[in-house]
Design a protein around this motif. Structure first.
Motif, PDB file in Angstrom:
ATOM      1  N   PRO A  98       0.833  -1.198   0.000  1.00 41.30           N
ATOM      2  CA  PRO A  98       0.000   0.000   0.000  1.00 41.30           C
ATOM      3  C   PRO A  98       0.871   1.254   0.000  1.00 41.30           C
ATOM      4  O   PRO A  98       1.958   1.273   0.586  1.00 41.30           O
ATOM      5  CB  PRO A  98      -0.791  -0.103   1.314  1.00 41.30           C
ATOM      6  CG  PRO A  98      -0.748  -1.545   1.690  1.00 41.30           C
ATOM      7  CD  PRO A  98       0.563  -2.055   1.173  1.00 41.30           C
ATOM      8  N   PHE A  99       0.370   2.282  -0.627  1.00 39.35           N
ATOM      9  CA  PHE A  99       1.064   3.573  -0.695  1.00 39.35           C
ATOM     10  C   PHE A  99       1.567   3.994   0.692  1.00 39.35           C
ATOM     11  O   PHE A  99       2.712   4.420   0.837  1.00 39.35           O
ATOM     12  CB  PHE A  99       0.099   4.621  -1.259  1.00 39.35           C
ATOM     13  CG  PHE A  99       0.698   5.978  -1.433  1.00 39.35           C
ATOM     14  CD1 PHE A  99       1.363   6.316  -2.603  1.00 39.35           C
ATOM     15  CD2 PHE A  99       0.584   6.941  -0.436  1.00 39.35           C
ATOM     16  CE1 PHE A  99       1.917   7.582  -2.773  1.00 39.35           C
ATOM     17  CE2 PHE A  99       1.124   8.203  -0.597  1.00 39.35           C
ATOM     18  CZ  PHE A  99       1.801   8.521  -1.770  1.00 39.35           C
ATOM     19  N   LYS A 100       0.720   3.858   1.705  1.00 38.45           N
ATOM     20  CA  LYS A 100       1.068   4.309   3.059  1.00 38.45           C
ATOM     21  C   LYS A 100       2.232   3.537   3.665  1.00 38.45           C
ATOM     22  O   LYS A 100       2.836   4.002   4.634  1.00 38.45           O
ATOM     23  CB  LYS A 100      -0.150   4.220   3.978  1.00 38.45           C
ATOM     24  CG  LYS A 100      -0.609   2.791   4.234  1.00 38.45           C
ATOM     25  CD  LYS A 100      -1.863   2.744   5.063  1.00 38.45           C
ATOM     26  CE  LYS A 100      -2.292   1.290   5.236  1.00 38.45           C
ATOM     27  NZ  LYS A 100      -3.646   1.170   5.718  1.00 38.45           N
ATOM     28  N   ASP A 101       2.574   2.360   3.111  1.00 42.54           N
ATOM     29  CA  ASP A 101       3.631   1.526   3.675  1.00 42.54           C
ATOM     30  C   ASP A 101       4.968   1.643   2.945  1.00 42.54           C
ATOM     31  O   ASP A 101       5.929   0.956   3.307  1.00 42.54           O
ATOM     32  CB  ASP A 101       3.197   0.056   3.690  1.00 42.54           C
ATOM     33  CG  ASP A 101       2.048  -0.188   4.664  1.00 42.54           C
ATOM     34  OD1 ASP A 101       1.821   0.654   5.562  1.00 42.54           O
ATOM     35  OD2 ASP A 101       1.366  -1.218   4.518  1.00 42.54           O
ATOM     36  N   GLU A 118       8.849  12.260   2.536  1.00 43.51           N
ATOM     37  CA  GLU A 118       7.870  13.337   2.349  1.00 43.51           C
ATOM     38  C   GLU A 118       7.822  13.773   0.880  1.00 43.51           C
ATOM     39  O   GLU A 118       6.743  13.927   0.298  1.00 43.51           O
ATOM     40  CB  GLU A 118       8.216  14.519   3.251  1.00 43.51           C
ATOM     41  CG  GLU A 118       7.217  15.646   3.162  1.00 43.51           C
ATOM     42  CD  GLU A 118       7.571  16.786   4.110  1.00 43.51           C
ATOM     43  OE1 GLU A 118       8.526  17.537   3.802  1.00 43.51           O
ATOM     44  OE2 GLU A 118       6.903  16.901   5.148  1.00 43.51           O
ATOM     45  N   ARG A 121       6.263  10.920  -1.225  1.00 42.04           N
ATOM     46  CA  ARG A 121       4.798  10.839  -1.074  1.00 42.04           C
ATOM     47  C   ARG A 121       4.091  11.954  -1.835  1.00 42.04           C
ATOM     48  O   ARG A 121       3.081  11.723  -2.486  1.00 42.04           O
ATOM     49  CB  ARG A 121       4.397  10.879   0.399  1.00 42.04           C
ATOM     50  CG  ARG A 121       4.691   9.588   1.102  1.00 42.04           C
ATOM     51  CD  ARG A 121       4.288   9.649   2.568  1.00 42.04           C
ATOM     52  NE  ARG A 121       4.761   8.450   3.218  1.00 42.04           N
ATOM     53  CZ  ARG A 121       3.961   7.564   3.785  1.00 42.04           C
ATOM     54  NH1 ARG A 121       2.672   7.747   3.790  1.00 42.04           N
ATOM     55  NH2 ARG A 121       4.476   6.500   4.349  1.00 42.04           N
ATOM     56  N   TRP A 125       1.970  10.925  -5.011  1.00 41.40           N
ATOM     57  CA  TRP A 125       0.527  11.089  -4.819  1.00 41.40           C
ATOM     58  C   TRP A 125      -0.063  11.843  -6.014  1.00 41.40           C
ATOM     59  O   TRP A 125      -1.091  11.439  -6.566  1.00 41.40           O
ATOM     60  CB  TRP A 125       0.230  11.826  -3.514  1.00 41.40           C
ATOM     61  CG  TRP A 125      -1.248  11.931  -3.254  1.00 41.40           C
ATOM     62  CD1 TRP A 125      -2.082  12.957  -3.596  1.00 41.40           C
ATOM     63  CD2 TRP A 125      -2.054  10.941  -2.635  1.00 41.40           C
ATOM     64  NE1 TRP A 125      -3.368  12.680  -3.217  1.00 41.40           N
ATOM     65  CE2 TRP A 125      -3.382  11.434  -2.620  1.00 41.40           C
ATOM     66  CE3 TRP A 125      -1.804   9.687  -2.086  1.00 41.40           C
ATOM     67  CZ2 TRP A 125      -4.438  10.715  -2.079  1.00 41.40           C
ATOM     68  CZ3 TRP A 125      -2.855   8.968  -1.537  1.00 41.40           C
ATOM     69  CH2 TRP A 125      -4.154   9.482  -1.542  1.00 41.40           C
ATOM     70  N   SER A 140      -5.886   6.596  -2.837  1.00 42.08           N
ATOM     71  CA  SER A 140      -6.051   6.365  -1.399  1.00 42.08           C
ATOM     72  C   SER A 140      -4.722   5.896  -0.822  1.00 42.08           C
ATOM     73  O   SER A 140      -3.840   5.446  -1.555  1.00 42.08           O
ATOM     74  CB  SER A 140      -7.134   5.316  -1.130  1.00 42.08           C
ATOM     75  OG  SER A 140      -6.633   4.017  -1.347  1.00 42.08           O
ATOM     76  N   GLU A 141      -4.611   6.001   0.478  1.00 40.28           N
ATOM     77  CA  GLU A 141      -3.410   5.538   1.174  1.00 40.28           C
ATOM     78  C   GLU A 141      -3.237   4.028   1.016  1.00 40.28           C
ATOM     79  O   GLU A 141      -2.147   3.502   1.221  1.00 40.28           O
ATOM     80  CB  GLU A 141      -3.498   5.901   2.666  1.00 40.28           C
ATOM     81  CG  GLU A 141      -3.372   7.381   2.940  1.00 40.28           C
ATOM     82  CD  GLU A 141      -1.942   7.881   2.817  1.00 40.28           C
ATOM     83  OE1 GLU A 141      -1.013   7.187   3.234  1.00 40.28           O
ATOM     84  OE2 GLU A 141      -1.772   8.994   2.279  1.00 40.28           O
ATOM     85  N   ASP A 142      -4.324   3.325   0.665  1.00 36.78           N
ATOM     86  CA  ASP A 142      -4.269   1.871   0.519  1.00 36.78           C
ATOM     87  C   ASP A 142      -4.049   1.404  -0.919  1.00 36.78           C
ATOM     88  O   ASP A 142      -3.949   0.204  -1.167  1.00 36.78           O
ATOM     89  CB  ASP A 142      -5.567   1.244   1.049  1.00 36.78           C
ATOM     90  CG  ASP A 142      -5.695   1.403   2.557  1.00 36.78           C
ATOM     91  OD1 ASP A 142      -4.669   1.221   3.258  1.00 36.78           O
ATOM     92  OD2 ASP A 142      -6.799   1.712   3.032  1.00 36.78           O
TER      93      ASP A 142
END
Length: 155
Positions: A98-101, A118, A121, A125, A140-142
């Motif tokens: 996932p993007f968030k990881d 930073e 991301r 994004w 999404s973050e997922d």
């Protein structure tokens, strides 16, 4: 149609490895980074310079384009925006997460901007948002990201 420099670089690489193009079972894909000339050309040069050693792609794009995911041992000829060969890389590692990881270590390997998580991301994004919306999805973050690490094998 591929630029003649792509075929020529592949043949030169194989020759440097003691192989003939007609007798090899190695295959490659040729592509450029990003969705605009400025970024594509800049990122290709970061690879040539040894600064950029990884790339991230949207998993959904592979599905939508019915493309195979990258795998360890794959060869890619990195081109500039115009399709002119810049170097050859071999995939060393592939993770789908996932993007968030996505980690700071991976962001640093991508070698873009200040190499921070930073920065990674923020710019990814924006890029993934442009890429995912035509697929009828929202970022999404997922959202799954294909994180590919590579090494330059020929310039």
């Amino acid at each position: 149609m591929k630029h003649e420099s792509v075929k020529r670089m592949w043949e030169e690489y194989l020759s440097s490895e003691g192989e003939k193009p007609s007798a090899t079972d190695r295959k490659y894909s040729a592509w450029h980074f990003c969705d605009n000339r400025e970024d594509a050309d800049e990122l290709a040069q970061l690879v040539v310079q040894g600064i950029k050693r990884a790339t991230a792609s949207l998993y959904l794009s592979y599905e939508a384009d019915n493309q195979e995911l990258p795998k360890v041992g794959d060869y890619s000829i990195i081109t500039d925006w115009d399709g002119i060969a810049q170097c050859i890389v071999r995939t060393e590692k592939v993770d789908i997460l996932p993007f968030k990881d996505v980690t700071a270590e991976f962001a640093a390997l991508e070698g873009e901007g200040d190499k921070s998580l930073e920065y990674w991301r923020d710019c990814h994004w924006r890029y993934f948002s442009r890429e995912i919306r035509p697929l009828g999805k929202e970022p999404s973050e997922d959202m799954l990201v294909v994180c590919e690490e590579f090494e330059v094998v020929y310039k």
